[in-house]
Design an enzyme around this catalytic site. Structure first.
Site, short mmCIF file in Angstrom:
data_model
loop_
_atom_site.label_atom_id
_atom_site.label_comp_id
_atom_site.label_asym_id
_atom_site.label_seq_id
_atom_site.Cartn_x
_atom_site.Cartn_y
_atom_site.Cartn_z
N ASN A 151 8.77 7.80 -1.15
CA ASN A 151 8.79 6.43 -1.65
C ASN A 151 9.56 6.27 -2.95
OD1 ASN A 151 6.29 8.02 -2.05
ND2 ASN A 151 5.87 6.47 -3.61
N GLN A 179 7.03 4.65 4.52
CA GLN A 179 8.36 4.20 4.09
C GLN A 179 9.40 4.21 5.21
OE1 GLN A 179 9.28 2.76 1.31
NE2 GLN A 179 7.40 3.04 0.15
N SER A 199 1.98 1.10 7.19
CA SER A 199 1.35 0.01 6.46
C SER A 199 2.11 -1.29 6.67
CB SER A 199 1.35 0.36 4.97
OG SER A 199 0.90 -0.74 4.21
N THR A 237 -15.46 -5.24 11.62
CA THR A 237 -14.80 -6.30 12.39
C THR A 237 -13.31 -6.32 12.06
OG1 THR A 237 -16.82 -7.57 12.48
CG2 THR A 237 -14.77 -8.78 12.88
N CYS A 325 2.94 2.73 -8.32
CA CYS A 325 1.59 3.23 -8.57
C CYS A 325 1.51 3.99 -9.88
CB CYS A 325 1.15 4.16 -7.46
SG CYS A 325 1.70 3.61 -5.86
#
Ligand SMILES: *Cc1c(COP(=O)(O)O)cnc(C)c1O
Length: 386
Positions: A151, A179, A199, A237, A325
């Site tokens: 990344n 990525q 993601s 859920t 991050c």
């Protein structure tokens, strides 16, 4: 002032079609996919359609896709789930020193459960060498986890070679593909993968939605107990709007991939060529060729990356230094340290990650902005000799 977003490795905007596909599931299609009535069936069908779309992106079977809350959870599930379920076979895990914290911190946590982890070094270009993997393999190795593309520096790993080795040795093979999913072709079969994390928000889908591919037959245990959703792998859920958005994003990414990656590559070349030619004492971190089409990671001597970012931000250009991050911590990037940069060199890094909306004009504007900012900062810099 116009704003130019060039931080797509941190997150991407929702594609308009993705938002459109999601909206009904926030309003009139609010059913619980586990319900047996028509509201529930409608939601279940939408989740199943999304599963088919995500599977198609990876050349997997829909039954091998499990929805999660994102890349971090998929990495947790894959690594903890496989390690804990297979610990009778062995307790050794192999990963790399340049993984995302979602892998590194999970491995660290597993050492407190009695697992041992080998962190492979990488070359100056950020590549894991197959010889190093071979050497690290032990009798009790149960899992190899090597990220697909990094990344920060964009280097793409030789997964096919590692997958072949893992297959021969009957060791499970996971990759953090957050990525690469939707950016470069991924075929979990030809790469020899047992598990692949992705993601939504890194591929123009929503935040808080992700998926784990797990090959049929791979032994894994759930890390979240409850009502047994996602065939017992991930209770809770389902995030129906998020899953629908992820599915649509996967489909769009697949349709556009060939054209879009070519376009990214040409924008990358344009910026790379200009910056390295016009700014003295600059270099490119990561592999010159085996890199994501959208990633540029520059180093500038005598520059402090955080200041450069602020200057660029003032000119409307949004980029990053190190990774999103780690930008709040002042420690040098673990990735740039791993490729051999000194702390000073790594602090002068700038990550530009291009995306769908970026144009040649924007790239040219950003080049100018980088040039002017670097020049100004160097004029003031105490780090500069003389
Ligand atoms: C962003 C990212 C993650 C985390 O994904 P989230 O969906 O934000 O949890 C994991 N790995 C890599 C390589 C990433 O870039």
């Amino acid at each position: 002032m116009k704003r130019i977003y060039m931080d797509h490795a941190a997150t991407t905007p929702l594609a308009p079609e993705v938002l459109e596909a999601m909206i009904p599931y926030f309003s009139k299609r609010y059913g619980n996919p586990s319900s047996l009535h028509s509201f529930g069936r409608e939601a279940r069908e939408a989740v199943d359609d999304a599963r088919t779309e995500v599977a198609a992106l990876l050349n997997a079977e829909p039954s091998e896709i499990y929805f999660t809350s994102g890349g971090t959870e998929s990495d947790n599930l894959a690594i903890k789930g496989i390690a804990r379920k297979n610990k009778k076979k062995g307790r050794h895990i192999i990963t790399t020193s340049i993984e995302h914290p979602a892998v590194l911190e999970v491995c660290k946590a597993l050492t407190r459960e009695g697992f041992e982890v080998t962190y492979l070094p990488v070359t100056r270009e950020g590549l894991v060498e197959i010889g190093a993997v071979e050497e690290a393999v032990r009798e009790d190795t149960i899992l190899i986890s090597v990220m697909h593309a990094n990344n920060e520096i964009g280097t793409i790993q030789p997964l096919e070679e590692i997958g072949r080795l893992a297959g021969e040795k009957e060791i499970y093979f996971h990759t953090d593909g957050v990525q690469t999913a939707g950016k470069i072709p991924v075929d979990v079969n030809s790469l020899g993968l047992d598990a692949f994390s992705l993601s939504g928000h890194k591929l123009y889908g929503p935040k808080g939605a992700g998926a784990l591919y797990k090959r049929k037959g791979v032994r894994i245990e759930s890390i979240q107990q409850g009502g047994g959703h996602e065939r017992g792998m991930r209770s809770g859920t389902e995030n129906v709007p998020g899953i629908v958005g992820l599915g649509r994003a996967a489909r769009i990414a697949e349709e556009n991939m060939a054209v879009e990656s070519e376009r990214m590559r040409s924008l990358q070349d344009r910026m790379r060529g200009w910056v390295l030619k016009n700014i003295e004492e600059s270099w490119l971190n990561g592999h010159p060729v085996k890199r994501l089409p959208s990633n540029l990671n520059f180093g500038f001597r005598y520059i402090e990356g955080e200041s450069l970012l602020l200057y660029l931000d003032a000119k409307g250009v949004a980029a990053s230094t190190g990774s999103a991050c780690s930008s709040k911590k002042l420690a040098a990037s673990h990735v740039l340290s791993a490729i051999g940069l000194s702390p000073v060199e790594s602090h002068g890094s700038l990550r530009i990650t291009l995306g769908m909306a970026n144009t040649e004009e924007e790239v040219d504007y950003a080049c100018r902005a980088i040039f002017d900012s670097v020049k100004r900062l160097r004029e003031m810099s105490a780090m500069r000799p003389e």
